[in-house]
Design an enzyme around this catalytic site. Sequence first.
Site, PDB file in Angstrom:
ATOM      1  N   HIS A 252      -0.834  -9.062   4.659  1.00 20.45           N
ATOM      2  CA  HIS A 252      -1.095  -9.497   3.287  1.00 20.45           C
ATOM      3  C   HIS A 252      -1.769 -10.863   3.279  1.00 20.45           C
ATOM      4  CE1 HIS A 252      -0.530 -10.021  -1.019  1.00 20.45           C
ATOM      5  NE2 HIS A 252      -0.089  -8.777  -1.078  1.00 20.45           N
ATOM      6  N   HIS A 253      -2.744 -11.007   2.377  1.00 22.40           N
ATOM      7  CA  HIS A 253      -3.474 -12.280   2.274  1.00 22.40           C
ATOM      8  C   HIS A 253      -2.534 -13.419   1.888  1.00 22.40           C
ATOM      9  CE1 HIS A 253      -6.923 -14.772   2.180  1.00 22.40           C
ATOM     10  NE2 HIS A 253      -7.801 -13.846   1.860  1.00 22.40           N
ATOM     11  N   ALA A 254      -1.421 -13.123   1.258  1.00 24.54           N
ATOM     12  CA  ALA A 254      -0.461 -14.169   0.909  1.00 24.54           C
ATOM     13  C   ALA A 254       0.114 -14.840   2.152  1.00 24.54           C
ATOM     14  CB  ALA A 254       0.676 -13.580   0.074  1.00 24.54           C
TER      15      ALA A 254
ATOM     16  N   ASN B 165      -2.645 -20.068   3.439  1.00 22.95           N
ATOM     17  CA  ASN B 165      -4.043 -20.125   3.035  1.00 22.95           C
ATOM     18  C   ASN B 165      -4.437 -21.561   2.715  1.00 22.95           C
ATOM     19  OD1 ASN B 165      -5.057 -17.057   2.257  1.00 22.95           O
ATOM     20  ND2 ASN B 165      -2.852 -17.309   2.020  1.00 22.95           N
TER      21      ASN B 165
END
Length: 504
Positions: free
Chosen positions: A138-140, A316
């Site tokens: 997941h990009h999270a 991120n």
Amino acid sequence: MSSISRMAGGDAGFLYMETPSTHMHTLKIAVLEPSSDNTFERLIEMMTERLRLLPPMRRRVVPVPFALHHPVLVTQRQIDPARHFFRHDIGGAGTMRDLERLIGEICSTPLDRSVPLWELHLCEGLADGKVAIVGKIHHAMADGLAANAMLANVMDVSSTDLRTSVRTEATEGVDDPSRSLLVRHALRDGARQLLDFPRLVASTVRRLAAVVRYRRRMDGSVPLPVKDAPRTSFNRPLTPRRSFATVTMPLADLKRVRAVHADIEGLTLNDVVLAVTSGALRRWLDLHDEHPRSSLTAGVPVGLDAADIEPRLIGNNVSNLFTTLATDIDDPAARLQEISTTTRHAKAISHRLGAALMEWSQFTPPAPFAALVRAYSRLRGARLHASAFNVIVSNVPGPRERVKIAGAQLADVFSVGPLTEGIGLNVTVWSYVDRMNFSLLTCPDLLPDVEVLASFFPDALAELLGEPEPDEAAEAVPEGQARQDQHDRHDQHGDHPHGDQESA
């Protein structure tokens, strides 16, 4: 890192952006040469051994009661392999196109939020005896730079620069915090966060003023989100389905474009990547008789990490710059010049903005924002206006020498990020040794022939080099055969390490 930690607003935002039709995971695909180590059991064993080097793979998202604050990440005591490891058989005679179709299916389903947000899929049955490991995270949990650092931690290599990211994690798993503890800590962290609000307002005002001053004195223009993005068939509401394709080209050829166009001041490899993408999209639009009112625009993720800090393994730290693809310019040299000039200004604007958007995301109210996103998706709001931009284009430097994973030689590596509502095409580029691997992710209900679009990338590169283009009639070639031949050609590349690849 603590066993329990608050998610940053920018990370949690990727959770809030997820809907039944918008899956916010990224893919990392490792294609391995034939080896006795390429077994499902060995994959589980190897990854389990290295979990201490991969922090996101032990973290589970725990929401805060009443959505009082962003969720927390809790380190799990154990990982259940049945929830994370999956096996697929392409049939023994599988082509690269067969693998790409399978990857599209893997990408079409969301991750299970009741466990750490990742999966590993072993894809067997390729005709040449190779196997592929498809990582889905997941990009999270990680952006492209963090995922790159994690990839280094599962490689068997002695000298690649990525090895500087290796570090261990001694933190033991813990039980989930109680609801009362989650509420108390959410209120405490929220109060502390409010103390930072005046500083953030003042900082943002200064940054915006710097952007306004720069835009007034720059020669040229930079496209604005929504306002300057024309409508296309792949800029509409998404469906859950995904399709995937790849194309590999020699890094030396992309670098040679800079020599051919040495008169363009400050031309970068990223400008060339954007120009190749532009040329391929021009051909695809012509094939489908689409004629946008103006040039397509691109959103380009930009890493905000300082070059001299230790590589991150989680989270991120990115912004986005908006630039033109100059698809309305026929001459390839003039198109490259326009892309280079505009992107240089876009980088300067992005630098002046800094991490403003990331910092403001800390104040995003979880429940209202997630509800608004779901309602927008359910009502197909993207059909009512132009998208923020037309296509996502990302360029991340990968390993500079041939490496191994669990004893097996890494033949190739591909990566692609998610689609967002209204933007049905993502082009992500990772380098490996002496090649540039382009990965294309689309929604097939918006862009049904991603393999045809991929076949146009070598034509676009040849155009920039002023060379005769490869066969242009993609529809005259049996489906997948031309691109399979291309993969076979580039699999024969040698072991020559390449130089620096500019960060987007």
